[in-house]
Scaffold this motif. Structure first.
Motif, mmCIF file in Angstrom:
data_model
loop_
_atom_site.group_PDB
_atom_site.id
_atom_site.type_symbol
_atom_site.label_atom_id
_atom_site.label_comp_id
_atom_site.label_asym_id
_atom_site.label_seq_id
_atom_site.Cartn_x
_atom_site.Cartn_y
_atom_site.Cartn_z
ATOM 1 N N LYS A 3 0.856 -1.194 0.000
ATOM 2 C CA LYS A 3 0.000 0.000 0.000
ATOM 3 C C LYS A 3 0.886 1.236 0.000
ATOM 4 N N ILE A 4 0.697 2.100 -1.019
ATOM 5 C CA ILE A 4 1.556 3.266 -1.219
ATOM 6 C C ILE A 4 0.698 4.524 -1.277
ATOM 7 N N LEU A 5 1.028 5.501 -0.448
ATOM 8 C CA LEU A 5 0.304 6.772 -0.434
ATOM 9 C C LEU A 5 1.151 7.826 -1.144
ATOM 10 N N VAL A 6 0.596 8.439 -2.207
ATOM 11 C CA VAL A 6 1.271 9.497 -2.960
ATOM 12 C C VAL A 6 0.675 10.829 -2.538
ATOM 13 N N VAL A 7 1.532 11.709 -2.017
ATOM 14 C CA VAL A 7 1.070 13.011 -1.517
ATOM 15 C C VAL A 7 1.675 14.102 -2.391
ATOM 16 N N ASP A 8 0.828 14.731 -3.224
ATOM 17 C CA ASP A 8 1.312 15.733 -4.176
ATOM 18 C C ASP A 8 0.121 16.530 -4.679
ATOM 19 N N ASP A 9 0.308 17.833 -4.870
ATOM 20 C CA ASP A 9 -0.806 18.676 -5.326
ATOM 21 C C ASP A 9 -0.857 18.813 -6.841
ATOM 22 N N GLU A 10 0.049 18.143 -7.551
ATOM 23 C CA GLU A 10 -0.004 18.163 -9.015
ATOM 24 C C GLU A 10 -1.137 17.272 -9.498
ATOM 25 N N ALA A 11 -2.077 17.855 -10.243
ATOM 26 C CA ALA A 11 -3.279 17.129 -10.667
ATOM 27 C C ALA A 11 -2.953 15.979 -11.612
ATOM 28 N N ASP A 12 -1.910 16.126 -12.417
ATOM 29 C CA ASP A 12 -1.604 15.107 -13.426
ATOM 30 C C ASP A 12 -0.838 13.907 -12.864
ATOM 31 N N LEU A 13 -0.277 14.048 -11.659
ATOM 32 C CA LEU A 13 0.596 12.994 -11.153
ATOM 33 C C LEU A 13 -0.156 11.692 -10.894
ATOM 34 N N GLU A 14 -1.403 11.784 -10.398
ATOM 35 C CA GLU A 14 -2.169 10.577 -10.113
ATOM 36 C C GLU A 14 -2.361 9.747 -11.380
ATOM 37 N N GLU A 50 -2.587 0.640 7.680
ATOM 38 C CA GLU A 50 -1.621 -0.374 7.250
ATOM 39 C C GLU A 50 -0.826 0.066 6.024
ATOM 40 N N MET A 51 -0.672 1.369 5.824
ATOM 41 C CA MET A 51 0.101 1.880 4.698
ATOM 42 C C MET A 51 1.568 1.487 4.864
ATOM 43 N N ASP A 52 2.208 1.115 3.741
ATOM 44 C CA ASP A 52 3.603 0.686 3.805
ATOM 45 C C ASP A 52 4.573 1.844 3.619
ATOM 46 N N ILE A 53 4.390 2.631 2.550
ATOM 47 C CA ILE A 53 5.289 3.764 2.314
ATOM 48 C C ILE A 53 4.494 4.982 1.861
ATOM 49 N N VAL A 54 5.119 6.148 2.034
ATOM 50 C CA VAL A 54 4.533 7.415 1.597
ATOM 51 C C VAL A 54 5.510 8.088 0.644
ATOM 52 N N LEU A 55 5.035 8.468 -0.557
ATOM 53 C CA LEU A 55 5.812 9.264 -1.511
ATOM 54 C C LEU A 55 5.269 10.675 -1.441
ATOM 55 N N SER A 56 6.088 11.630 -1.006
ATOM 56 C CA SER A 56 5.554 12.969 -0.757
ATOM 57 C C SER A 56 6.386 14.063 -1.407
ATOM 58 N N ASP A 57 5.667 15.054 -1.963
ATOM 59 C CA ASP A 57 6.289 16.284 -2.445
ATOM 60 C C ASP A 57 6.608 17.160 -1.228
#
Length: 346
Positions: A3-14, A50-57
């Motif tokens: 489970k990976i959480l991506v934290v970013d305000d760029e609309a296109d990244l998702e 139970e999130m494994d990693i966070v990718l954050s801007d």
């Protein structure tokens, strides 16, 4: 599935993440979650702990990535984070690392590098969780397995000698709570368990004080083993202490008024120690067996309330250290000849 959480305000990244990792998503390797800033990310982590990693801007509205790193450490040290930012200067990198970031990737994103970094971070997160689980299991194991067994299991040669055995000289003590069977027939299950555990706790402390170890609990009885120097003397000291402590306990329950008493049998001699059980079933019991053990159990069965019964051979070894009294001759199960027994008084 990671489970990976991506934290970013760029609309296109998702959309870009879903495209680049579509095979892994379809294959059930990765499951991605998305948040537009640190505040939303914390809300997500509240619903998906139970999130494994966070990718954050770093640069985001409401709560930036560096602040999120601080909050992540407070929330769960097990969640590993990777900063993915265009701000790749040394000051930001050092700040991110000091706040707990596992790695740092600069934008524009090189997805090959991101994949390798994610795999490395996931491997570390998995190892950390497995280590924590092992610690928890070890703490639970300590509640069920004697320290002597754990020490034996910790030896390097443990697996190669798991079914080996040896003959040792030791003393075995059986302690039974008299009259407890009748209590278990009338009292509630909770009362029975609470009562027997409280009595066991008292007795075990005295046994351990004399460096004995608990081989097993057998219903309302305890089997303890004493090894090393003066093992017979120490077992008798433990038996006397157990009797004294148990006799000093108040009656239990207004209606039951159960006043505990114990009967004890002790025998010293050679016995076989090792793992007894089924290797194929993976169920083993590290214990002692032999005629000495069987005789100790029979002596306990012959003992009355507040009696500590030993054999004549044991009496001859300790008669100068303890005051004993001859009880007489008794016939024991599976013994051809009657045995002379003594009770220890003090």
């Amino acid at each position: 599935m990671a489970k990976i959480l991506v934290v970013d305000d760029e609309a296109d990244l998702e959309m870009l993440i879903k495209q680049k990792f579509r095979k892994q998503i379809r294959g059930g390797e990765y499951e991605f979650y998305f948040a537009k800033n640190g505040r939303v990310a914390l809300e997500k982590l509240g619903t998906e702990p139970e999130m494994d990693i966070v990718l954050s801007d770093i640069n985001m509205p409401e709560m930036d990535g560096l602040t999120l790193l601080t909050k992540l450490n407070e929330l769960s040290p097990l969640i590993k984070s990777v900063i993915v930012s265009a701000y790749g200067d040394m000051e930001n990198i050092r700040t991110a690392m000091n706040r707990g970031a596992f790695d740092f990737i600069t934008k524009p994103i090189n997805f090959e590098d991101l994949t390798l970094t994610m795999e490395k971070t996931l491997k570390h997160a998995k190892l950390l969780k497995e280590t924590l689980q092992a610690v928890k299991e070890n703490n639970i194991l300590k509640m069920y397995v004697d320290e002597n067994v754990l020490n034996f299991m910790g030896k390097k040669e443990f697996e190669s000698i798991i079914m080996a055995n040896e003959t040792i000289e030791a003393s075995v003590m059986f302690v039974d709570i008299c009259g407890f069977t009748s209590i278990s027939e009338t009292a509630s299950a909770d009362t029975v368990v609470t009562l027997i555990n409280s009595y066991f706790d008292v007795m075990v402390k005295e046994i351990m004080e004399q460096k004995g170890y608990i081989d097993k609990f057998i219903g309302d009885a305890i089997m303890a083993v004493f090894t090393g120097e003066y093992h017979l003397d120490r077992s008798i000291d433990a038996a006397l202490a157990v009797c004294g402590k148990i006799n000093s306990l108040p009656a239990f329950g207004r209606q039951l008024q159960f006043k505990p008493k114990v009967s004890i049998g002790i025998k010293s001699g050679d016995m076989i120690t090792g793992n007894i059980g089924s290797e194929s079933l993976k169920r083993l019991d590290y214990t002692v067996i032999g005629d000495t053990v069987n005789t100790a159990a029979r002596l306990q069965g012959a003992a009355e309330e507040n009696q500590i019964i030993i054999s004549e051979a044991c009496y001859n070894k300790v008669k100068e250290s303890f005051r004993c009294e001859k009880v007489g001759n008794i016939s024991l199960k599976n013994k051809a000849n009657p045995m002379t027994i003594y009770q220890v008084l003090e």
